[in-house]
Design a protein around this motif. Structure first.
Motif, mmCIF file in Angstrom:
data_model
loop_
_atom_site.group_PDB
_atom_site.id
_atom_site.type_symbol
_atom_site.label_atom_id
_atom_site.label_comp_id
_atom_site.label_asym_id
_atom_site.label_seq_id
_atom_site.Cartn_x
_atom_site.Cartn_y
_atom_site.Cartn_z
ATOM 1 N N THR A 369 0.955 -1.361 -0.061
ATOM 2 C CA THR A 369 0.005 0.028 -0.207
ATOM 3 C C THR A 369 0.895 1.175 0.027
ATOM 4 O OG1 THR A 369 -1.688 -1.117 1.232
ATOM 5 C CG2 THR A 369 -1.768 1.362 1.221
ATOM 6 N N LEU A 370 0.429 2.095 -0.789
ATOM 7 C CA LEU A 370 1.192 3.447 -0.979
ATOM 8 C C LEU A 370 0.316 4.641 -0.337
ATOM 9 C CD1 LEU A 370 2.824 3.171 -4.511
ATOM 10 C CD2 LEU A 370 4.029 2.751 -2.248
ATOM 11 N N LEU A 371 0.815 5.375 0.525
ATOM 12 C CA LEU A 371 -0.027 6.346 1.182
ATOM 13 C C LEU A 371 1.080 7.689 1.133
ATOM 14 C CD1 LEU A 371 -0.049 3.644 3.216
ATOM 15 C CD2 LEU A 371 -2.343 4.930 3.914
ATOM 16 N N PRO A 372 0.227 8.831 0.569
ATOM 17 C CA PRO A 372 1.179 9.954 0.429
ATOM 18 C C PRO A 372 1.078 10.651 1.761
ATOM 19 C CG PRO A 372 -0.686 9.935 -1.176
ATOM 20 C CD PRO A 372 -0.970 8.806 -0.553
ATOM 21 N N LEU A 373 2.038 11.220 2.125
ATOM 22 C CA LEU A 373 2.100 11.967 3.241
ATOM 23 C C LEU A 373 2.025 13.638 3.089
ATOM 24 C CD1 LEU A 373 3.088 12.077 6.346
ATOM 25 C CD2 LEU A 373 5.443 12.357 5.446
ATOM 26 N N VAL A 374 1.056 14.241 3.336
ATOM 27 C CA VAL A 374 0.725 15.343 2.992
ATOM 28 C C VAL A 374 0.858 16.327 4.215
ATOM 29 C CG1 VAL A 374 -1.175 16.946 2.066
ATOM 30 C CG2 VAL A 374 -0.752 14.636 1.204
ATOM 31 N N VAL A 375 1.489 17.303 4.328
ATOM 32 C CA VAL A 375 1.423 18.073 5.553
ATOM 33 C C VAL A 375 1.457 19.818 5.285
ATOM 34 C CG1 VAL A 375 2.942 19.151 7.337
ATOM 35 C CG2 VAL A 375 2.910 16.781 6.858
ATOM 36 N N ASP A 376 0.222 20.302 5.675
ATOM 37 C CA ASP A 376 0.017 21.641 5.216
ATOM 38 C C ASP A 376 -0.071 21.752 3.762
ATOM 39 O OD1 ASP A 376 0.101 22.419 7.883
ATOM 40 O OD2 ASP A 376 1.726 23.374 7.670
ATOM 41 N N ASP A 377 -1.021 20.856 3.093
ATOM 42 C CA ASP A 377 -1.223 20.775 1.616
ATOM 43 C C ASP A 377 0.107 20.610 0.898
ATOM 44 O OD1 ASP A 377 -3.534 20.791 -0.203
ATOM 45 O OD2 ASP A 377 -2.749 22.797 -0.834
ATOM 46 N N ILE A 378 1.208 20.250 1.388
ATOM 47 C CA ILE A 378 2.444 20.084 0.690
ATOM 48 C C ILE A 378 2.694 18.551 0.876
ATOM 49 C CG2 ILE A 378 4.922 20.507 0.440
ATOM 50 C CD1 ILE A 378 4.291 23.195 1.795
ATOM 51 N N VAL A 379 2.859 17.834 -0.202
ATOM 52 C CA VAL A 379 3.320 16.447 -0.438
ATOM 53 C C VAL A 379 4.790 16.303 -0.052
ATOM 54 C CG1 VAL A 379 3.254 14.350 -1.488
ATOM 55 C CG2 VAL A 379 1.393 15.892 -2.104
ATOM 56 N N LEU A 380 4.955 15.780 1.182
ATOM 57 C CA LEU A 380 6.496 15.834 1.812
ATOM 58 C C LEU A 380 7.330 14.292 1.292
ATOM 59 C CD1 LEU A 380 6.305 16.820 5.326
ATOM 60 C CD2 LEU A 380 7.074 18.190 3.422
ATOM 61 N N SER A 388 2.768 -9.630 4.588
ATOM 62 C CA SER A 388 3.296 -10.866 4.213
ATOM 63 C C SER A 388 2.800 -12.404 4.654
ATOM 64 C CB SER A 388 4.873 -10.709 4.616
ATOM 65 O OG SER A 388 5.424 -9.619 3.954
ATOM 66 N N GLY A 389 3.074 -13.398 3.990
ATOM 67 C CA GLY A 389 2.622 -14.600 4.253
ATOM 68 C C GLY A 389 1.199 -14.762 4.588
ATOM 69 N N ASP A 390 0.755 -15.125 5.970
ATOM 70 C CA ASP A 390 -0.434 -15.332 6.172
ATOM 71 C C ASP A 390 -1.475 -14.140 6.644
ATOM 72 O OD1 ASP A 390 0.464 -15.044 8.624
ATOM 73 O OD2 ASP A 390 0.646 -17.130 8.973
ATOM 74 N N THR A 391 -0.655 -12.885 6.657
ATOM 75 C CA THR A 391 -1.124 -11.642 7.176
ATOM 76 C C THR A 391 -2.360 -11.266 5.995
ATOM 77 O OG1 THR A 391 0.540 -11.116 8.282
ATOM 78 C CG2 THR A 391 -1.017 -9.309 7.664
ATOM 79 N N PRO A 392 -3.566 -10.854 6.425
ATOM 80 C CA PRO A 392 -4.599 -10.694 5.232
ATOM 81 C C PRO A 392 -4.129 -9.304 4.631
ATOM 82 C CG PRO A 392 -5.622 -11.191 7.421
ATOM 83 C CD PRO A 392 -4.006 -11.126 7.762
ATOM 84 N N VAL A 393 -4.577 -9.293 3.416
ATOM 85 C CA VAL A 393 -4.451 -8.105 2.754
ATOM 86 C C VAL A 393 -5.240 -6.749 3.432
ATOM 87 C CG1 VAL A 393 -4.819 -6.990 0.464
ATOM 88 C CG2 VAL A 393 -3.951 -9.181 0.604
ATOM 89 N N PRO A 394 -4.771 -5.762 3.456
ATOM 90 C CA PRO A 394 -5.771 -4.484 4.469
ATOM 91 C C PRO A 394 -7.002 -4.291 3.534
ATOM 92 C CG PRO A 394 -3.695 -3.804 3.220
ATOM 93 C CD PRO A 394 -3.390 -5.090 2.995
ATOM 94 N N GLU A 395 -8.157 -4.210 4.324
ATOM 95 C CA GLU A 395 -9.525 -3.896 3.744
ATOM 96 C C GLU A 395 -9.487 -2.312 3.482
ATOM 97 O OE1 GLU A 395 -11.572 -5.841 3.111
ATOM 98 O OE2 GLU A 395 -10.572 -7.874 3.454
ATOM 99 N N PRO A 396 -10.280 -1.726 3.100
ATOM 100 C CA PRO A 396 -10.520 -0.353 2.853
ATOM 101 C C PRO A 396 -10.592 0.292 4.197
ATOM 102 C CG PRO A 396 -12.055 -1.472 0.990
ATOM 103 C CD PRO A 396 -11.512 -2.345 2.212
ATOM 104 N N ALA A 397 -11.318 -0.274 5.063
ATOM 105 C CA ALA A 397 -11.215 0.299 6.487
ATOM 106 C C ALA A 397 -10.005 0.283 7.113
ATOM 107 C CB ALA A 397 -12.093 -0.327 7.455
ATOM 108 N N ASP A 398 -8.945 -0.681 7.045
ATOM 109 C CA ASP A 398 -7.521 -0.698 7.204
ATOM 110 C C ASP A 398 -6.725 0.310 6.857
ATOM 111 O OD1 ASP A 398 -8.248 -3.092 8.868
ATOM 112 O OD2 ASP A 398 -7.927 -4.222 7.131
ATOM 113 N N VAL A 399 -6.901 0.658 5.274
ATOM 114 C CA VAL A 399 -6.207 1.591 4.729
ATOM 115 C C VAL A 399 -6.584 2.795 5.087
ATOM 116 C CG1 VAL A 399 -5.858 2.621 2.428
ATOM 117 C CG2 VAL A 399 -5.825 0.098 2.801
ATOM 118 N N GLU A 400 -7.958 3.280 5.512
ATOM 119 C CA GLU A 400 -8.451 4.291 5.885
ATOM 120 C C GLU A 400 -7.875 4.763 7.382
ATOM 121 O OE1 GLU A 400 -10.091 7.918 5.984
ATOM 122 O OE2 GLU A 400 -10.021 6.654 4.142
#
Length: 662
Positions: A369-380, A388-400
């Motif tokens: 998952t790629l998540l932009p880091l935005v501070v004061d409307d500037i993408v830093l 990995s492995g048996d860890t479930p793929v994140p659901e939309p709620a996890d990403v949020e």
């Protein structure tokens, strides 16, 4: 064989159980005892059962009488709803035992009835209660057999509940929770006396996702041993998510001070392993925004964390990587994006830098998952998380939630950025003031300034050296109290006033007089602060020696490193109070002679003060280091002495060495 002796119903007159006797194919009611009349009301004797019990609720009871008479086998009628004398609205529960007997009128049926209304209602209330508060309730017998009281396992997991506790049941538990659950359960079984057992774990549901469940097991104890366990399991996913969210947001909100790298380290350590198996944060090295269309954009890795059991982080901290086109799209959209990785572990080419691609493959990554880091409307920059492995793929709620954690970190990160900007401003101000020492005939000079390592430690240390028109050399070393931009500003003012007074008054004005005038001017112009300083005049004599005069306003004493002999501090009998304490106080000028080859070192307290140790210890270490390195050239001498500092405070040093006469 002789015929069976007819049953004498009078035997049951005094029994507490309700007894009725029926005879013949029509089930003629020939006897009821007093208990029966109290429990079920009076019924007409010598009448067929269908006439004695005309209510529709009695149909099942009548059919059982037919079956017992026809087969000759006893029957038990549980939870029979026999009509009661309290009226049709009153529901009462009974258990009846129907036994074939011989009566004076031929073959018949003896019915013994007990009322179970109270027990049945208690059971109904219990089932309603556990159904209301639990996902499921079951009984675990001492031999491991499992029986559901309130069903729910199959609805939740999509498979029937195993009939025994064991591997088949544990296969539904998340692999990383399984062993802890098994160990805790076996410890509970071994305890004497048995105690209530509770555990929280993740259970795989019918759609393949996991939900957090809490099971509470209560032992049924007889003779000190648990004969069985009543287990109630509830779904706590929503509560767990809410508590996790509060915990993570509170943790990142406490990030303050320190470096930007430290702030981001707190963020990744909060994310792993709660929300992801790995997390890396990278900051863009390109300050222009939006990103130039055709320019190569790079990012520097500042923080990373991986859960135990995975390969180590893919590269050393601070490594720079090229931002891929896919990453640029994510940054420009400012929206997170999750990529499911193929089962063979091969990461699509061009998705991430090659070094990250190798790590994802080695760790058996299932998603990124790629998540932009935005501070004061500037993408830093951006964060990259992976499962990995048996860890479930994140659901939309996890990403949020991941996105919310990064967003919540904006305030402390903004604070760190502001502190860094203030630090850069102060350092520029200081370095603009700390000019290169002048060239002086018959002597060598060197100076060094080292800012403190913490990002919020910016202060008021300074050095100065000026040559007066008559050849007198003026050296200054000083320290304004405080570690902020204000201290750096006051430092600039005090340094400028001191060198102006020294130039204007000339060599005829003693160092003590110059410091007294500086103290007075600072108070009068309201720019003063608690300041320590050593103001020194050095005048070369014809024989190559130098006459040193100085005044010390509360500063660490100068250090003399003679060409021959042991180094020592020039305290002059004690220093005067710092500036800003008593402007009207008369100050003292001290005198000393420097021989050719002698070195004079003036420094600030950051060189000798270390938390937890005494000032005497710091001075002793300085004397030892000075003796060890006295033969070094001045720049190298200062570099070696700098190692004495723990870098928690600014350090300024200026060194003077007298040369032999021509």
């Amino acid at each position: 064989m002789s015929p069976a002796r007819a049953l004498d119903p009078k035997l049951f007159d005094a029994t507490v159980a309700a007894v009725a006797l029926f005879a013949g194919p029509e089930h003629l009611l020939i006897y009821v005892n007093a208990a029966y009349k109290r429990m079920l009301g009076a019924r007409p004797l010598r009448r067929p059962a269908r006439e004695a019990y005309p209510e529709p609720a009695a149909e099942r009871f009548l059919s059982v009488l037919d079956d017992v008479l026809a087969t000759g086998r006893p029957r038990q009628l549980t939870d029979s709803l026999l009509p009661a004398p309290d009226g049709p609205d009153e529901v009462r529960h009974f258990v009846s035992s129907c036994t074939p007997v011989a009566t004076p009128l031929g073959d018949g049926v003896l019915v013994v009835t007990l009322e179970t209304t109270a027990e049945t209602r208690a059971l109904q209330r219990f089932e309603a209660l556990v159904t209301a508060v639990s996902q499921m309730v079951w009984v675990v017998r001492a031999d491991g057999r499992v029986e559901e009281i309130v069903p729910g396992w199959e609805k939740l997991t999509g498979t029937p509940l195993p009939d025994r506790e064991g591997q088949e049941m544990y296969d539904h538990i998340h692999p990383r929770d399984r062993q802890a659950l098994v160990d805790a359960w076996h410890r509970a079984l071994a305890r004497r006396p048995p105690e209530i057992y509770q555990n929280t774990f993740r259970l795989r549901t019918a759609d393949g996702s996991y939900r957090h469940m809490t099971t509470r097991c209560v032992p049924i104890v007889r003779d000190g041993h648990a004969e069985e366990w009543i287990a109630a399991t509830v779904d706590v996913e929503d509560t767990w998510n809410a508590e996790l969210r509060e915990h993570l947001l509170a943790r990142v909100a406490q990030t303050s001070g320190g470096s930007l790298d430290t702030a981001f380290a707190t963020v990744v350590e909060s994310v792993v392993p709660e929300l992801a198996d790995a997390c890396v944060i990278l900051l863009l090295t390109h300050e222009e925004w939006p990103l130039p269309e055709h320019a190569t954009v790079t990012a520097r890795r500042v923080a990373s964390a991986t859960r135990p059991g995975l390969p180590p982080a893919p590269a050393p901290m601070g490594q720079t990587v090229t931002v891929t086109p896919v990453m640029r799209e994510v940054l420009e959209s400012r929206e997170p994006r999750t990529f499911r990785l193929p089962p063979d572990g091969r990461v699509p080419s061009g998705l991430v830098p090659e070094v990250t691609e190798r790590w994802l493959t080695a760790s058996g990554a299932t998603s990124m998952t790629l998540l932009p880091l935005v501070v004061d409307d500037i993408v830093l920059g951006y964060a990259t998380t992976a499962t990995s492995g048996d860890t479930p793929v994140p659901e939309p709620a996890d990403v949020e939630l991941l996105r919310e954690v990064l967003h919540h970190a904006q305030r402390p990160i903004r604070k760190v950025l502001d502190l860094q900007q203030a630090r850069r401003t102060a350092l520029r101000l200081q370095r603009a003031q700390l000019t290169r020492p002048p060239a002086v005939p018959g002597a060598r000079l060197a100076a060094r300034y080292q800012p403190a390592s913490p990002a919020n430690e910016i202060g008021g240390d300074w050095y100065d050296a000026i040559a007066l028109p008559d050849g007198t050399l003026v050296l200054d070393i000083g320290d304004v109290a405080g570690h902020d931009l204000g201290a750096a500003t006051v430092m600039g003012q005090m340094r400028s006033m001191l060198r102006a007074l020294a130039w204007n008054k000339g060599a005829a004005c003693t160092p003590a007089a110059v410091l007294a005038m500086l103290d007075d001017a600072a108070e009068g112009l309201d720019v003063g602060s608690f300041t320590t300083v050593v103001h020194t005049h050095l005048r070369r004599r014809p024989d190559g020696t130098w006459r040193m005069t100085w005044s010390n306003a509360g500063h660490p004493p100068p250090l003399l490193i003679p060409a021959r002999g042991e180094p020592g501090f020039l305290d002059g009998g004690g220093e005067d109070p710092p500036l800003g304490v008593a402007p009207a106080l008369s100050r003292t000028t001290h005198t000393h002679a420097l021989a050719p080859g002698d070195t004079l070192l003036q420094y600030t307290d950051g060189l000798i003060e270390t938390p937890g140790t005494s000032l005497d210890t710091g001075q002793r270490r300085l004397l030892e280091a000075a003796a060890l390195h006295r033969a070094e050239e001045l720049p190298e001498l200062l570099r070696l002495l700098q190692d004495l500092s723990d870098h928690r405070d600014d350090t300024a040093m200026i060194a003077f060495r007298a040369e032999p006469a021509d």
